[in-house]
Design an enzyme around this catalytic site. Sequence first.
Site, PDB file in Angstrom:
ATOM      1  N   HIS A 394     -21.982  -9.848 -23.954  1.00 10.23           N
ATOM      2  CA  HIS A 394     -22.829  -9.149 -22.987  1.00 10.23           C
ATOM      3  C   HIS A 394     -23.713 -10.125 -22.212  1.00 10.23           C
ATOM      4  O   HIS A 394     -23.791 -10.081 -20.987  1.00 10.23           O
ATOM      5  CB  HIS A 394     -23.690  -8.132 -23.751  1.00 10.23           C
ATOM      6  N   ARG A 532     -13.210   0.949 -14.134  1.00  7.50           N
ATOM      7  CA  ARG A 532     -12.716   1.212 -15.483  1.00  7.50           C
ATOM      8  C   ARG A 532     -13.516   2.332 -16.127  1.00  7.50           C
ATOM      9  O   ARG A 532     -14.746   2.368 -16.002  1.00  7.50           O
ATOM     10  CB  ARG A 532     -12.842  -0.062 -16.319  1.00  7.50           C
ATOM     11  N   THR A 651      -7.898 -10.079 -21.233  1.00  7.47           N
ATOM     12  CA  THR A 651      -7.623 -11.116 -22.242  1.00  7.47           C
ATOM     13  C   THR A 651      -8.751 -11.282 -23.247  1.00  7.47           C
ATOM     14  O   THR A 651      -8.535 -11.778 -24.339  1.00  7.47           O
ATOM     15  CB  THR A 651      -7.358 -12.467 -21.555  1.00  7.47           C
ATOM     16  N   ASP A 653     -10.147  -9.053 -24.951  1.00  3.46           N
ATOM     17  CA  ASP A 653      -9.718  -8.287 -26.121  1.00  3.46           C
ATOM     18  C   ASP A 653      -8.308  -8.671 -26.561  1.00  3.46           C
ATOM     19  O   ASP A 653      -8.028  -8.742 -27.759  1.00  3.46           O
ATOM     20  CB  ASP A 653      -9.781  -6.786 -25.812  1.00  3.46           C
ATOM     21  N   CYS A 700      -8.187  -9.458 -15.632  1.00  4.15           N
ATOM     22  CA  CYS A 700      -9.618  -9.353 -15.357  1.00  4.15           C
ATOM     23  C   CYS A 700     -10.440  -9.883 -16.523  1.00  4.15           C
ATOM     24  O   CYS A 700     -11.665  -9.829 -16.502  1.00  4.15           O
ATOM     25  CB  CYS A 700     -10.007  -7.915 -15.036  1.00  4.15           C
TER      26      CYS A 700
HETATM   27  C1  PEP Z   1     -11.194  -7.775 -21.541  1.00  2.00           C
HETATM   28  O1  PEP Z   1     -11.079  -7.292 -22.658  1.00  2.00           O
HETATM   29  O2  PEP Z   1     -10.671  -8.841 -21.169  1.00  2.00           O
HETATM   30  C2  PEP Z   1     -12.025  -7.104 -20.541  1.00  2.00           C
HETATM   31  C3  PEP Z   1     -12.052  -7.515 -19.288  1.00  2.00           C
HETATM   32  O3  PEP Z   1     -12.812  -6.072 -20.972  1.00  2.00           O
HETATM   33  P1  PEP Z   1     -14.223  -6.248 -21.727  1.00  2.00           P
HETATM   34  O4  PEP Z   1     -14.593  -7.706 -21.673  1.00  2.00           O
HETATM   35  O5  PEP Z   1     -15.187  -5.395 -21.033  1.00  2.00           O
HETATM   36  O6  PEP Z   1     -13.883  -5.782 -23.114  1.00  2.00           O
HETATM   37 MG    MG Z   2     -11.857  -5.357 -23.063  1.00  2.64          MG
END
Ligand code: PEP
Ligand code: MG
Length: 752
Positions: A394, A532, A651, A653, A700
């Site tokens: 975060h 999203r 990526t 996750d 992303c």
């Molecule tokens: C990801 O998982 O790469 C992603 C862009 O989503 P977040 O970082 O919000 O989990």
């Molecule tokens: Mg994610």
Amino acid sequence: MPDILWLEEIRKEDIAAVGGKGASLGEMSSIGLPVPGGFVVTSRAFRQFLVESGLEDPIFTELEKLDVDDNRALEQVAKRAKSSVMKAKMPAEIRDRIKEAYARLDSGDMVVAVRSSATAEDLPDASFAGQQETYLNIRGEKALLEAVQKCWASLYGARAIYYRAKQGFRDRGVNIAVVVQQLVNSEKAGVMFTSHPVTGEPLTIIEGSWGLGEAVVSGSVSPDKYIFDQRTGKVVDRLIARKAIEIVSDGAHGTKTRDVDKDRQEASVLSDPEVARLANYGKIAETHYAVPQDVEWGIVGDEIFILQSRPITTIRGSVSAPKMEAGESPIIVRGQGASPGIVAGRVVIVHDVKDIGGVQEGDILVTRMTNPDMVPAMRKVAAIVTDEGGMTCHAAIVSRELGTPAVVGTRTATATLRQGQLVTVDGEKGFVYDGVLEQPAAKPATAGFVSLPLITATAVKVNVSIPEAAGRAAATGADGVGLLRIEHLILGLSRTPGWFITNNREEEFVQELYRGIKIVLDAFYGKPVWVRTLDAPTDEFRNMQGGENEPLEHNPMLGWRGIRRDLQSPDQFRLQAEAFRLLWEQGYDNLGVMFPMVSHPDEFVAACAMLEEFGIDTRKATLGIMIEIPSSALLIEDFIRAGIDFASFGTNDLVQYTLAIDRNNENVATMYQPKHPAVLALIDSAIKVCRDNGVECSICGQAGSEPPMVEWLVEHGISSVSANIDAVAKIRETVARTEQRIILESARRSNA
Ligand code: PEP
Ligand code: MG
């Protein structure tokens, strides 16, 4: 002490009577700055009201018995106190004095802003900023009296009571004054640094844009910039930006964002004489306060208003500490450089989000890990340093968007750094130095070189999480938004979606969502914006109002988040769908919706069926998925058959779920490898399937902001890449270079 004081009668020493805000406005007005006219209903009036209405003892007795950590009790006491203040009758003489004063303002018909200005007897300049309410667009005696009473009642809001208790203030000693001031609906507005904020030279820097100053302060437009040399009295430099949007008053509804008409978009906001007049006011403020000031201003017609003036916190030279060369200054903390920039300031360590009120403009925020409740404070600070987290945590995501330097995953910052210690943070290298480093000399400007825009076949988009970053994101020239994370927007409301649902405040939730997304859609008019649906792990909701109802999960990362939660929570999903529907109905065809954490095509089908139920024609809508779980990469062909319009690799996750490496755990950070062969194999095969089927395939996750990974992705046929704001330029360059190399190599091969 009278019940009413006019701003021009007030001096900065009068804090006990008029609170910090009132005293500062009064002082400004007394030195001849054109502050919007008005008066203050003093703290004495409030005390008299409490005594005469018989509320003083019951309220204070109840507050003294209260355990503020008992959330339910806190809410109940706050509610009772507020409602008794609202119900009590204002003494007739106070009422009459307010009416008389109002009548003197433009014959009693002026539209005013009514702001709380709290103070404490034992510490008159205690900052209670943001703890009490402000009411804008108030007109007429009746509305004014009600707004004053509401300001008084806001002294007993749950957050305000909690904050004071934690700061050790006795409620009996806390007072509130109310500032009633002409509301300035600026036609143009902005900020001014009375001296150069880094070097301290007598160069006044003025930034301005159309409409209310909020647009400049929040960064939602790139403002015009003027530099005025106080020595020669001339404008020595100016940069006229394209100002696509403006924030204007929306009557009783607060403000709204609208497009700037074509002929004003590239017109200069200020004339040279206006710059000179503003700079002159800046000089008056700087001379009076004896330190360079950060001034907010607004202009209506020919009239200039000075709205606020406070010391600049970023002038390095003004910090009274020994300067050090980088070489001789010790690195005291190391972590990952998560958001570039070098800045010095004083450490403020925050162990608990409840202590965030003490964070001041220009501080270095040091904490274990930031969470969405801290975003207001993150906006103010000069840099952020955390113990935990990696490049996708975060703190890292939000700092990059705010353009605030950040170092994450230091493990030791909260233990090693001291409150108030002066440090320099290097958000690129990931170092924190003791003391203030000399700034490296600025790189010479590339005068004489004209850089041509790079046109790439692979679209280069940008990620956005907070709407206020939309202007900065659009200024990168990105080809669209590849990921708008709405959870940051929702988490910023400091209440869970569940809270809005159980408290019958659904409409408010939809409107917030609608407004936030619209800001981004407007900034990227005509370019695709993939929004999203909600993806916040339950632990991120915990500190918010309503967070007590979130389930306790052993492993929230693997838990009730993303599309799985929305499919089981139709109300929560419906409210998001409602905001999307409103936007589509208004013709925002550039809106695409992306589902996170999808693991099986059935989930996509179920999500579409629910959207249909909520009145959305899914055949017309652009809908896609994130590939964040290996299963969705493996089943991509089935997803395409199920009807997705696009897919985007998350990526952050995908790496954690493929390699079993917690993305936020600094102990395993070195094992977190986006270029691990297993991750690449999943990505490679999914790209191929998407290409074969003509489906846009994007990325992303953070890896899309890293040049070596992007080079590999372009070579393997990705259709678009979405990078963080600070990385768009370098990623565009990487994409262009890679595409040209591929073309060159292919030409050489065919010539061989
Ligand atoms: C990801 O998982 O790469 C992603 C862009 O989503 P977040 O970082 O919000 O989990
Ligand atoms: Mg994610």
